[in-house]
Every structure is written in C-alpha cells, then in structure tokens.
Motif scaffolding. Structure first.
Motif, PDB file in Angstrom:
ATOM      1  N   ALA A  58       5.656   3.444  -6.439  1.00 15.49           N
ATOM      2  CA  ALA A  58       4.831   4.086  -5.411  1.00 15.49           C
ATOM      3  C   ALA A  58       5.226   5.548  -5.240  1.00 15.49           C
ATOM      4  CB  ALA A  58       4.966   3.337  -4.085  1.00 15.49           C
ATOM      5  N   LEU A  59       6.516   5.820  -5.213  1.00 14.40           N
ATOM      6  CA  LEU A  59       6.985   7.197  -5.073  1.00 14.40           C
ATOM      7  C   LEU A  59       6.581   8.039  -6.282  1.00 14.40           C
ATOM      8  CD1 LEU A  59      10.535   6.587  -3.553  1.00 14.40           C
ATOM      9  CD2 LEU A  59       8.507   7.476  -2.378  1.00 14.40           C
ATOM     10  N   ALA A  60       6.634   7.431  -7.471  1.00 16.59           N
ATOM     11  CA  ALA A  60       6.227   8.153  -8.680  1.00 16.59           C
ATOM     12  C   ALA A  60       4.740   8.487  -8.625  1.00 16.59           C
ATOM     13  CB  ALA A  60       6.545   7.318  -9.925  1.00 16.59           C
ATOM     14  N   MET A  61       3.915   7.529  -8.176  1.00 16.22           N
ATOM     15  CA  MET A  61       2.474   7.765  -8.074  1.00 16.22           C
ATOM     16  C   MET A  61       2.167   8.827  -7.018  1.00 16.22           C
ATOM     17  SD  MET A  61       0.575   4.103  -8.612  1.00 16.22           S
ATOM     18  CE  MET A  61       1.681   3.111  -7.632  1.00 16.22           C
ATOM     19  N   LEU A  62       2.926   8.824  -5.930  1.00 16.83           N
ATOM     20  CA  LEU A  62       2.727   9.840  -4.895  1.00 16.83           C
ATOM     21  C   LEU A  62       3.029  11.225  -5.454  1.00 16.83           C
ATOM     22  CD1 LEU A  62       2.010  10.363  -1.944  1.00 16.83           C
ATOM     23  CD2 LEU A  62       4.442  10.061  -1.371  1.00 16.83           C
ATOM     24  N   GLY A  63       4.061  11.311  -6.294  1.00 19.10           N
ATOM     25  CA  GLY A  63       4.383  12.578  -6.929  1.00 19.10           C
ATOM     26  C   GLY A  63       3.246  13.073  -7.817  1.00 19.10           C
ATOM     27  N   VAL A  64       2.624  12.160  -8.561  1.00 19.22           N
ATOM     28  CA  VAL A  64       1.468  12.526  -9.389  1.00 19.22           C
ATOM     29  C   VAL A  64       0.325  13.016  -8.504  1.00 19.22           C
ATOM     30  CG1 VAL A  64      -0.280  11.671 -10.993  1.00 19.22           C
ATOM     31  CG2 VAL A  64       2.100  10.965 -11.258  1.00 19.22           C
ATOM     32  N   GLY A  65       0.113  12.337  -7.371  1.00 17.83           N
ATOM     33  CA  GLY A  65      -0.939  12.736  -6.446  1.00 17.83           C
ATOM     34  C   GLY A  65      -0.720  14.137  -5.887  1.00 17.83           C
ATOM     35  N   ARG A 125       9.889  -5.906  -4.608  1.00 20.16           N
ATOM     36  CA  ARG A 125       9.627  -4.881  -3.591  1.00 20.16           C
ATOM     37  C   ARG A 125      10.250  -3.545  -4.009  1.00 20.16           C
ATOM     38  NH1 ARG A 125      11.983  -7.160   0.410  1.00 20.16           N
ATOM     39  NH2 ARG A 125      10.173  -8.403   1.020  1.00 20.16           N
ATOM     40  N   ILE A 126      11.446  -3.589  -4.567  1.00 18.43           N
ATOM     41  CA  ILE A 126      12.111  -2.368  -5.017  1.00 18.43           C
ATOM     42  C   ILE A 126      11.310  -1.708  -6.135  1.00 18.43           C
ATOM     43  CG2 ILE A 126      14.156  -1.469  -6.173  1.00 18.43           C
ATOM     44  CD1 ILE A 126      15.782  -3.639  -4.708  1.00 18.43           C
ATOM     45  N   VAL A 127      10.862  -2.521  -7.098  1.00 23.82           N
ATOM     46  CA  VAL A 127      10.074  -1.996  -8.220  1.00 23.82           C
ATOM     47  C   VAL A 127       8.796  -1.350  -7.711  1.00 23.82           C
ATOM     48  CG1 VAL A 127       8.740  -2.634 -10.269  1.00 23.82           C
ATOM     49  CG2 VAL A 127      11.016  -3.618  -9.895  1.00 23.82           C
ATOM     50  N   ARG A 128       8.088  -2.030  -6.800  1.00 29.30           N
ATOM     51  CA  ARG A 128       6.840  -1.498  -6.245  1.00 29.30           C
ATOM     52  C   ARG A 128       7.067  -0.145  -5.579  1.00 29.30           C
ATOM     53  NH1 ARG A 128       5.537  -6.856  -4.518  1.00 29.30           N
ATOM     54  NH2 ARG A 128       6.374  -6.378  -2.471  1.00 29.30           N
ATOM     55  N   ARG A 129       8.151  -0.025  -4.831  1.00 27.10           N
ATOM     56  CA  ARG A 129       8.378   1.194  -4.067  1.00 27.10           C
ATOM     57  C   ARG A 129       8.813   2.361  -4.955  1.00 27.10           C
ATOM     58  NH1 ARG A 129      10.424  -0.761   1.955  1.00 27.10           N
ATOM     59  NH2 ARG A 129       8.434  -1.772   2.426  1.00 27.10           N
ATOM     60  N   GLU A 176      -0.618   1.239  -1.327  1.00 25.61           N
ATOM     61  CA  GLU A 176      -0.813  -0.181  -1.615  1.00 25.61           C
ATOM     62  C   GLU A 176       0.410  -0.765  -2.321  1.00 25.61           C
ATOM     63  OE1 GLU A 176      -4.521  -0.787  -3.728  1.00 25.61           O
ATOM     64  OE2 GLU A 176      -5.441  -1.393  -1.837  1.00 25.61           O
ATOM     65  N   ALA A 177       0.957   0.021  -3.278  1.00 21.52           N
ATOM     66  CA  ALA A 177       2.149  -0.451  -3.986  1.00 21.52           C
ATOM     67  C   ALA A 177       3.339  -0.558  -3.038  1.00 21.52           C
ATOM     68  CB  ALA A 177       2.474   0.510  -5.136  1.00 21.52           C
ATOM     69  N   TRP A 178       3.462   0.422  -2.123  1.00 22.23           N
ATOM     70  CA  TRP A 178       4.594   0.438  -1.189  1.00 22.23           C
ATOM     71  C   TRP A 178       4.574  -0.778  -0.264  1.00 22.23           C
ATOM     72  CZ3 TRP A 178       8.789   3.658  -0.845  1.00 22.23           C
ATOM     73  CH2 TRP A 178       9.577   3.520   0.303  1.00 22.23           C
ATOM     74  N   LYS A 179       3.395  -1.073   0.271  1.00 20.86           N
ATOM     75  CA  LYS A 179       3.328  -2.200   1.208  1.00 20.86           C
ATOM     76  C   LYS A 179       3.119  -3.538   0.512  1.00 20.86           C
ATOM     77  CE  LYS A 179      -1.618  -1.597   2.361  1.00 20.86           C
ATOM     78  NZ  LYS A 179      -2.232  -2.872   2.571  1.00 20.86           N
ATOM     79  N   GLY A 180       2.926  -3.478  -0.831  1.00 19.53           N
ATOM     80  CA  GLY A 180       2.827  -4.730  -1.586  1.00 19.53           C
ATOM     81  C   GLY A 180       1.560  -5.495  -1.325  1.00 19.53           C
ATOM     82  N   ALA A 213      -8.741  12.750  -6.533  1.00 19.22           N
ATOM     83  CA  ALA A 213      -7.726  12.137  -7.391  1.00 19.22           C
ATOM     84  C   ALA A 213      -6.395  12.030  -6.659  1.00 19.22           C
ATOM     85  CB  ALA A 213      -7.560  12.945  -8.676  1.00 19.22           C
ATOM     86  N   ALA A 214      -6.031  13.109  -5.923  1.00 20.12           N
ATOM     87  CA  ALA A 214      -4.794  13.082  -5.143  1.00 20.12           C
ATOM     88  C   ALA A 214      -4.854  11.988  -4.082  1.00 20.12           C
ATOM     89  CB  ALA A 214      -4.563  14.448  -4.492  1.00 20.12           C
ATOM     90  N   ALA A 215      -6.012  11.875  -3.416  1.00 19.20           N
ATOM     91  CA  ALA A 215      -6.182  10.841  -2.399  1.00 19.20           C
ATOM     92  C   ALA A 215      -6.114   9.452  -3.023  1.00 19.20           C
ATOM     93  CB  ALA A 215      -7.519  11.030  -1.684  1.00 19.20           C
ATOM     94  N   MET A 216      -6.705   9.298  -4.219  1.00 21.68           N
ATOM     95  CA  MET A 216      -6.691   8.019  -4.920  1.00 21.68           C
ATOM     96  C   MET A 216      -5.259   7.606  -5.253  1.00 21.68           C
ATOM     97  SD  MET A 216      -8.575   5.613  -6.209  1.00 21.68           S
ATOM     98  CE  MET A 216      -8.421   4.274  -7.380  1.00 21.68           C
ATOM     99  N   MET A 217      -4.467   8.549  -5.769  1.00 19.62           N
ATOM    100  CA  MET A 217      -3.083   8.231  -6.113  1.00 19.62           C
ATOM    101  C   MET A 217      -2.271   7.909  -4.860  1.00 19.62           C
ATOM    102  SD  MET A 217      -2.984   8.250  -9.385  1.00 19.62           S
ATOM    103  CE  MET A 217      -1.223   8.142  -9.702  1.00 19.62           C
ATOM    104  N   ALA A 218      -2.533   8.630  -3.760  1.00 21.80           N
ATOM    105  CA  ALA A 218      -1.833   8.347  -2.511  1.00 21.80           C
ATOM    106  C   ALA A 218      -2.182   6.953  -2.003  1.00 21.80           C
ATOM    107  CB  ALA A 218      -2.198   9.399  -1.463  1.00 21.80           C
ATOM    108  N   TRP A 219      -3.451   6.582  -2.126  1.00 23.02           N
ATOM    109  CA  TRP A 219      -3.885   5.247  -1.706  1.00 23.02           C
ATOM    110  C   TRP A 219      -3.211   4.164  -2.542  1.00 23.02           C
ATOM    111  CZ3 TRP A 219      -8.941   2.717  -3.660  1.00 23.02           C
ATOM    112  CH2 TRP A 219      -9.111   1.472  -3.081  1.00 23.02           C
ATOM    113  N   LEU A 220      -3.194   4.354  -3.870  1.00 26.32           N
ATOM    114  CA  LEU A 220      -2.550   3.376  -4.745  1.00 26.32           C
ATOM    115  C   LEU A 220      -1.046   3.306  -4.469  1.00 26.32           C
ATOM    116  CD1 LEU A 220      -4.410   4.188  -8.081  1.00 26.32           C
ATOM    117  CD2 LEU A 220      -4.674   2.136  -6.680  1.00 26.32           C
ATOM    118  N   ALA A 221      -0.447   4.472  -4.169  1.00 29.34           N
ATOM    119  CA  ALA A 221       0.985   4.494  -3.842  1.00 29.34           C
ATOM    120  C   ALA A 221       1.253   3.701  -2.562  1.00 29.34           C
ATOM    121  CB  ALA A 221       1.467   5.935  -3.688  1.00 29.34           C
TER     122      ALA A 221
END
Length: 208
Positions: free
Chosen positions: A191-198, A184-188, A91-95, A81-89
């Motif tokens: 992304a940081l919020a999702m990384l925190g969940v991960g 891009r700002i919204v995505r990033r 993807e969101a970061w790089k758009g 789950a942590a890896a999944m959230m990091a991956w989604l983060a």
C-alpha cells in the motif's frame, strides 16, 4: 518494434504492485483451489485472463479517444491516476475484498472460467486503472493503439503469471496464505509503495 521512450519497466512494476496486493481475484482463485482443487483454479485463471484481455483492449480504445482531446485532459487523467493509486493503496491498507472460503461457489470448471471472464470483463476498477495509469508511462501521455495493446499484454501476462503461481502453490503455501497477521504486513508495505506511485503521478500532473 518497441519504442524505447515508453517506460515499459515502470508500467510493469506498477502492475506487479497491484497484482501482488491481495484482492478479490487473488482471494477467489486461492480459496477456489483449496476448496475444489487445482483443475478448478486453472479453469478460473483461463476465464480471468480472457476477461482481463477484453477489458484492457476496450480500455486502450477508450484511452486513445479520451486523451486525443488535448493536454488539459491528459493532466486531468494524471490526477485521476494519482487518485486511483491512492484508492487502491487505501484498500490494500485496510485489507478490503472478500476472501472467505465460504464465498467460493462450487461449480463446474467451465462455469468457473465463465465467471472469471464475466467478472473481469465488467470490472470498472480494472478499466479505470488501465485508462488512468497507462498514459503515465508514455512521454506525451497519449498512447497509440499499438503501444496500448502492448501495455495491455504486459498487464495481462503479469496478472496471469501471478494467478498461476498462486493456484499451483495454494496447497503448499496454505499456512502462509491464511496467516492474517503476515498478510496484513504484506498488504501495508505494498500500500505504501502504491501511494508513492500515486504521489509521482500527482507531481507529474503539475510539474511540466
């Protein structure tokens, strides 16, 4: 009756973060609506919702069977789950994700609905997200079928509400949606919020 020990609000927040991050479904629905009108977008939403529902129901069944095998698998799922959230983060970061209006096919409303259903039913990322993330919000990490279906309903409801809002506001919000610098700002931020969940999921796996 809904079990109060399940972190329903936390799960809803995690789903909201994912669904608010620009991705293939969001890009397709917005560009489809801009290109072919609201009716096409609404037809696609219907198909997407059905596909997500079927995908989530199958994922609940898979999660119940997998997690019943013992605590070692429950801990492994937390790491996944942590890896999944990091991956989604990431993807969101790089758009990543196709968002070009040129990628939107011109089809009938029924075909848009069928396409939305098939794409989301067969989407392995949606299934993996649900199988790995859902158990993190249940105390023993082993959701019952009823709890899983309720979480699935929450997930699909949030996704559908966001998709419907996007379609209904696509024309009026066109300037905002197409402004890449703002997107891009919204995505990033998301992304940081999702990384925190991960990171929380990862800590949960190793701190008993």
């Amino acid at each position: 009756m809904i079990d109060p020990v399940v972190n329903w609000a936390g799960f809803a927040l995690a789903v909201l973060l994912i669904e608010m991050t620009p991705g293939p479904n969001m890009a397709w629905l917005v560009t489809l609506t801009l290109a072919e009108g609201r009716r096409a977008g609404l037809g696609a939403i219907f198909g997407v919702a059905l596909g997500l529902t079927a995908n989530a129901a199958l994922s609940v069944l898979a999660a119940s069977l997998i997690l019943a095998q013992g605590p070692a698998l429950t801990k492994a799922v937390s790491v996944l789950a942590a890896a999944m959230m990091a991956w989604l983060a990431w993807e969101a970061w790089k758009g990543s994700g196709e968002s070009s209006p040129a990628a939107t096919p011109r089809q009938s409303t029924e075909r848009h609905a069928l396409a939305g259903f098939a794409i989301n039913l067969l989407n392995p990322k949606s299934a993996l997200f649900f199988i790995t993330v859902m158990p993190q919000f249940i105390p023993d990490g082993q959701p019952g079928f009823g709890e899983g279906l309720t979480l699935a309903a929450i997930s699909v409801s949030i996704a559908t509400a966001i998709h419907l809002t996007l379609v209904l506001l696509a024309e009026q919000a066109r300037g905002v949606l197409m402004a890449e610098a703002r997107a891009r700002i919204v995505r990033r931020v998301l992304a940081l919020a999702m990384l925190g969940v991960g990171l929380w999921f990862l800590a949960k796996a190793f701190v008993a």
